[in-house]
Scaffold this active site. Structure first.
Site, PDB file in Angstrom:
ATOM      1  CE1 TYR A  97       0.987  -0.421   4.426  1.00  0.00           C
ATOM      2  CE2 TYR A  97      -0.016   1.755   4.429  1.00  0.00           C
ATOM      3  CZ  TYR A  97       0.757   0.782   5.043  1.00  0.00           C
ATOM      4  OH  TYR A  97       1.307   1.049   6.279  1.00  0.00           O
ATOM      5  CG  LEU A 126       8.190   2.509   5.059  1.00  0.00           C
ATOM      6  CD1 LEU A 126       8.020   1.287   4.157  1.00  0.00           C
ATOM      7  CD2 LEU A 126       6.833   3.134   5.324  1.00  0.00           C
TER       8      LEU A 126
END
Ligand code: PLP
Length: 287
Positions: free
Chosen positions: A33, A207
């Site tokens: 996503y 991330l």
């Protein structure tokens, strides 16, 4: 105004938008996503998020189901149809629908794509940032590929719930060495006792935050000192300031960690200034 979602080529009323029960995202979390902040109806840090989406998909060998150009149009159209001025747009791409089997489908299937958009009350977001948030710390229990933005978010879900149950706004994962990796949905930063901005380096299992990257550019321009050096929970508690970055949180001051105040327990000047500069820069550059 009723919300509209984009699902596999069609705009549908949000309440009726659905995917098949054998979508691999639903059954196996086999998908990725991306989330963009929206300022003035336009995408913040547009290219950084597109680049990371392509990288996440590439790492999982899922094809983007449309050209990047078409995808940009659909994202913008979803924002437009939902009348979002300031808010968030969410995109999810999964490997597609196939009979349940852990390995990839033997015959290639078309990846599934879902896009939604929602407004954010900017006045409420500013009020929240002006107050600052608390964070709780939690052991790092995630897999070793946190650089891929996958929909497999169970450790993040549990961490966020722990934060909520403790009246905090975010949870910070802490690795075996006692060092903070990142937040459940944000990157973690401190302004250390020497006034140096610290955040985890990109070789760590985190991330690669797009907001983090944009902020690095602002920090360099501001002449502030920054070091991609890990910090412990203790160092964070002793820091002058702490804050988080992300498409949802933008730059949000952290005022306490596991109940202990950071600095004087109020949002610090560096975090406040960086939030203001990020907002103005990202709004001006939104595309
Ligand atoms: N780290 C994690 C685990 C996240 O989920 C997010 C955002 O969702 C971030 C960091 C911040 O990334 P970005 O600034 O690209 O939104």
């Amino acid at each position: 105004m009723s919300r509209v979602a984009y699902v596999n080529g069609r705009f549908l009323p949000h309440a009726q938008a659905s995917v098949h029960i054998e979508d691999r995202g639903y059954q196996l979390a086999d998908g990725v996503y991306e989330v963009w902040a929206v300022f003035g109806g336009r995408l913040a840090d547009a290219e950084g998020h597109f680049a990371r989406l392509e990288r996440s998909l590439g790492e999982l060998r899922i094809a983007l189901p449309m050209s990047p150009k078409a995808l940009k149009l659909v994202l913008r159209e979803t924002i437009r149809r939902n009348l979002v001025k300031n808010g968030l747009v969410y995109l999810q791409v999964t490997r597609g629908v196939a009979p349940r089997d852990h390995a990839f489908p033997a015959r290639p299937v078309r990846p599934s794509i879902v896009i939604t958009a929602k407004p954010v009350d900017m006045a409420a977001a500013e009020a929240k940032a002006a107050k600052g948030i608390g964070v709780v710390t939690t052991p790092e229990t995630r897999w070793a590929r946190c650089d891929i933005k996958t929909v497999a978010l169970l450790p993040n879900v549990l961490a966020k719930q722990a934060a909520r149950e403790n009246g905090a706004g975010e949870a910070w994962f802490v690795d075996d060495l006692g060092l903070v990796t990142e937040g459940a949905s944000s990157n973690a930063w401190i302004v250390d006792a020497d006034g140096v901005l610290r955040t985890r380096d990109l070789n760590a299992n985190i991330l690669r935050g797009v907001t983090r990257k944009s902020l690095m550019e602002l920090i360099a321009r501001d002449g502030l000192q920054v070091s991609e050096r890990p910090f412990s929970v203790e160092e964070a508690k002793q820091a002058r300031e702490a804050f988080i970055t992300g498409a949802g949180s933008l730059v949000t001051p952290v005022v306490c960690i596991d109940g202990a105040p950071v600095g004087d327990g109020a949002p610090g000047p560096v975090a406040k200034r960086l939030r203001a500069s990020y907002l103005s820069e990202a709004s001006n550059r939104a595309a």
